[in-house]
Design a protein around this motif. Structure first.
Motif, mmCIF file in Angstrom:
data_model
loop_
_atom_site.group_PDB
_atom_site.id
_atom_site.type_symbol
_atom_site.label_atom_id
_atom_site.label_comp_id
_atom_site.label_asym_id
_atom_site.label_seq_id
_atom_site.Cartn_x
_atom_site.Cartn_y
_atom_site.Cartn_z
ATOM 1 N N GLY A 136 39.490 21.262 -32.436
ATOM 2 C CA GLY A 136 38.057 21.441 -32.167
ATOM 3 C C GLY A 136 37.722 21.446 -30.693
ATOM 4 O O GLY A 136 36.706 20.896 -30.274
ATOM 5 N N ILE A 137 38.593 22.052 -29.883
ATOM 6 C CA ILE A 137 38.371 22.134 -28.439
ATOM 7 C C ILE A 137 38.022 23.570 -28.078
ATOM 8 O O ILE A 137 38.743 24.494 -28.442
ATOM 9 C CB ILE A 137 39.613 21.681 -27.656
ATOM 10 C CG1 ILE A 137 39.915 20.211 -27.954
ATOM 11 C CG2 ILE A 137 39.420 21.905 -26.154
ATOM 12 C CD1 ILE A 137 41.223 19.714 -27.380
ATOM 13 N N THR A 138 36.910 23.748 -27.388
ATOM 14 C CA THR A 138 36.474 25.059 -26.922
ATOM 15 C C THR A 138 36.534 25.066 -25.405
ATOM 16 O O THR A 138 36.058 24.137 -24.752
ATOM 17 C CB THR A 138 35.018 25.337 -27.364
ATOM 18 O OG1 THR A 138 34.956 25.265 -28.785
ATOM 19 C CG2 THR A 138 34.551 26.697 -26.890
ATOM 20 N N VAL A 139 37.114 26.110 -24.849
ATOM 21 C CA VAL A 139 37.171 26.264 -23.394
ATOM 22 C C VAL A 139 36.145 27.320 -23.004
ATOM 23 O O VAL A 139 36.185 28.440 -23.518
ATOM 24 C CB VAL A 139 38.573 26.689 -22.916
ATOM 25 C CG1 VAL A 139 38.595 26.853 -21.400
ATOM 26 C CG2 VAL A 139 39.620 25.673 -23.362
ATOM 27 N N LEU A 140 35.218 26.943 -22.136
ATOM 28 C CA LEU A 140 34.203 27.891 -21.688
ATOM 29 C C LEU A 140 34.718 28.695 -20.513
ATOM 30 O O LEU A 140 35.252 28.136 -19.558
ATOM 31 C CB LEU A 140 32.928 27.165 -21.238
ATOM 32 C CG LEU A 140 32.065 26.544 -22.307
ATOM 33 C CD1 LEU A 140 30.794 25.995 -21.661
ATOM 34 C CD2 LEU A 140 31.715 27.519 -23.399
ATOM 35 N N GLY A 141 34.538 29.982 -20.595
ATOM 36 C CA GLY A 141 34.794 30.844 -19.451
ATOM 37 C C GLY A 141 33.458 31.161 -18.823
ATOM 38 O O GLY A 141 32.430 31.162 -19.498
ATOM 39 N N SER A 142 33.442 31.412 -17.561
ATOM 40 C CA SER A 142 32.184 31.686 -16.893
ATOM 41 C C SER A 142 32.112 33.153 -16.513
ATOM 42 O O SER A 142 32.738 33.581 -15.562
ATOM 43 C CB SER A 142 32.055 30.804 -15.648
ATOM 44 O OG SER A 142 30.819 31.044 -15.032
ATOM 45 N N ASN A 143 31.366 33.908 -17.301
ATOM 46 C CA ASN A 143 31.173 35.319 -17.007
ATOM 47 C C ASN A 143 29.794 35.592 -16.440
ATOM 48 O O ASN A 143 29.449 36.728 -16.171
ATOM 49 C CB ASN A 143 31.376 36.159 -18.274
ATOM 50 C CG ASN A 143 32.809 36.102 -18.752
ATOM 51 O OD1 ASN A 143 33.720 35.908 -17.960
ATOM 52 N ND2 ASN A 143 33.007 36.252 -20.038
ATOM 53 N N SER A 144 28.997 34.563 -16.289
ATOM 54 C CA SER A 144 27.646 34.732 -15.766
ATOM 55 C C SER A 144 27.611 34.408 -14.282
ATOM 56 O O SER A 144 28.412 33.629 -13.777
ATOM 57 C CB SER A 144 26.672 33.801 -16.500
ATOM 58 O OG SER A 144 26.670 34.093 -17.862
ATOM 59 N N THR A 145 26.643 35.001 -13.618
ATOM 60 C CA THR A 145 26.466 34.755 -12.189
ATOM 61 C C THR A 145 25.034 34.300 -11.942
ATOM 62 O O THR A 145 24.095 34.850 -12.506
ATOM 63 C CB THR A 145 26.745 36.030 -11.378
ATOM 64 O OG1 THR A 145 28.081 36.455 -11.657
ATOM 65 C CG2 THR A 145 26.601 35.785 -9.892
ATOM 66 N N VAL A 146 24.887 33.292 -11.133
ATOM 67 C CA VAL A 146 23.576 32.785 -10.741
ATOM 68 C C VAL A 146 23.357 33.143 -9.279
ATOM 69 O O VAL A 146 24.254 32.972 -8.453
ATOM 70 C CB VAL A 146 23.499 31.255 -10.928
ATOM 71 C CG1 VAL A 146 22.201 30.706 -10.382
ATOM 72 C CG2 VAL A 146 23.669 30.892 -12.395
ATOM 73 N N ALA A 147 22.168 33.629 -8.973
ATOM 74 C CA ALA A 147 21.817 33.950 -7.585
ATOM 75 C C ALA A 147 20.737 32.979 -7.126
ATOM 76 O O ALA A 147 19.695 32.862 -7.757
ATOM 77 C CB ALA A 147 21.313 35.382 -7.484
ATOM 78 N N MET A 148 21.024 32.277 -6.045
ATOM 79 C CA MET A 148 20.064 31.335 -5.466
ATOM 80 C C MET A 148 20.007 31.574 -3.973
ATOM 81 O O MET A 148 21.041 31.514 -3.298
ATOM 82 C CB MET A 148 20.475 29.891 -5.751
ATOM 83 C CG MET A 148 20.421 29.510 -7.210
ATOM 84 S SD MET A 148 20.868 27.803 -7.472
ATOM 85 C CE MET A 148 19.380 26.995 -6.922
ATOM 86 N N GLN A 149 18.838 31.845 -3.489
ATOM 87 C CA GLN A 149 18.625 32.132 -2.075
ATOM 88 C C GLN A 149 19.589 33.216 -1.619
ATOM 89 O O GLN A 149 19.531 34.325 -2.117
ATOM 90 C CB GLN A 149 18.718 30.855 -1.260
ATOM 91 C CG GLN A 149 17.639 29.865 -1.659
ATOM 92 C CD GLN A 149 17.798 28.517 -0.994
ATOM 93 O OE1 GLN A 149 18.760 28.272 -0.283
ATOM 94 N NE2 GLN A 149 16.861 27.637 -1.219
ATOM 95 N N ASP A 150 20.485 32.931 -0.719
ATOM 96 C CA ASP A 150 21.380 33.956 -0.178
ATOM 97 C C ASP A 150 22.792 33.914 -0.753
ATOM 98 O O ASP A 150 23.691 34.544 -0.217
ATOM 99 C CB ASP A 150 21.473 33.816 1.353
ATOM 100 C CG ASP A 150 20.172 34.148 2.036
ATOM 101 O OD1 ASP A 150 19.375 34.906 1.440
ATOM 102 O OD2 ASP A 150 19.934 33.648 3.143
ATOM 103 N N GLU A 151 23.012 33.148 -1.827
ATOM 104 C CA GLU A 151 24.366 33.089 -2.372
ATOM 105 C C GLU A 151 24.361 33.302 -3.886
ATOM 106 O O GLU A 151 23.375 33.046 -4.562
ATOM 107 C CB GLU A 151 25.061 31.781 -2.003
ATOM 108 C CG GLU A 151 24.604 30.567 -2.764
ATOM 109 C CD GLU A 151 25.372 29.329 -2.348
ATOM 110 O OE1 GLU A 151 26.615 29.306 -2.415
ATOM 111 O OE2 GLU A 151 24.707 28.358 -1.975
#
Length: 123
Positions: free
Chosen positions: A99-114
């Motif tokens: 019952g272990i799930t590994v999250l991959g990060s395919n999303s991008t967050v934009a904050m100010q200049d980064e």
């Protein structure tokens, strides 16, 4: 060498942040038997963490096996790693059994200049 942990019941938390740098060496099977979390955050994209990452991930499997419950666990890596990819592929069936799930990060967050990769975790 480390002193053995005193006997006692496990600690239950929603989110546990796994230590980085030299402290990462303290995360073993006993850690995961004693610190039972719904989510574990693995961070520390550095050469020290990379060297102990596989034993930490294997310890998660071994420790979670001892829980004796059907509690779902989410593993959240905050960096991309060849070691993580290899472990994921080699142990995927075992992860599902436990019952272990590994999250991959395919999303991008934009904050100010980064911009940076991110994922959302809800409780």
């Amino acid at each position: 060498s480390r002193a053995a942990a005193p006997p006692g019941p496990p600690v239950y938390v929603d989110l546990a942040y796994l230590p980085g740098s030299w402290s990462a060496r303290t995360v073993d099977e006993e850690f995961f038997r004693r610190v039972r979390s719904l989510c574990y955050v693995v961070s520390g994209d550095d050469h020290l963490k990379e060297g102990v990452l596989r034993p930490i991930l294997d310890a998660l499997l071994a420790g979670k096996h001892q829980w004796g419950t059907d509690t779902q666990v989410t593993l959240i890596p905050t960096f991309d790693s060849l070691v993580m990819h290899e472990w994921y592929q080699e142990t995927h069936d075992r992860q599902q059994e436990l019952g272990i799930t590994v999250l991959g990060s395919n999303s991008t967050v934009a904050m100010q200049d980064e911009t940076f990769p991110a994922c959302k975790v809800e409780f």
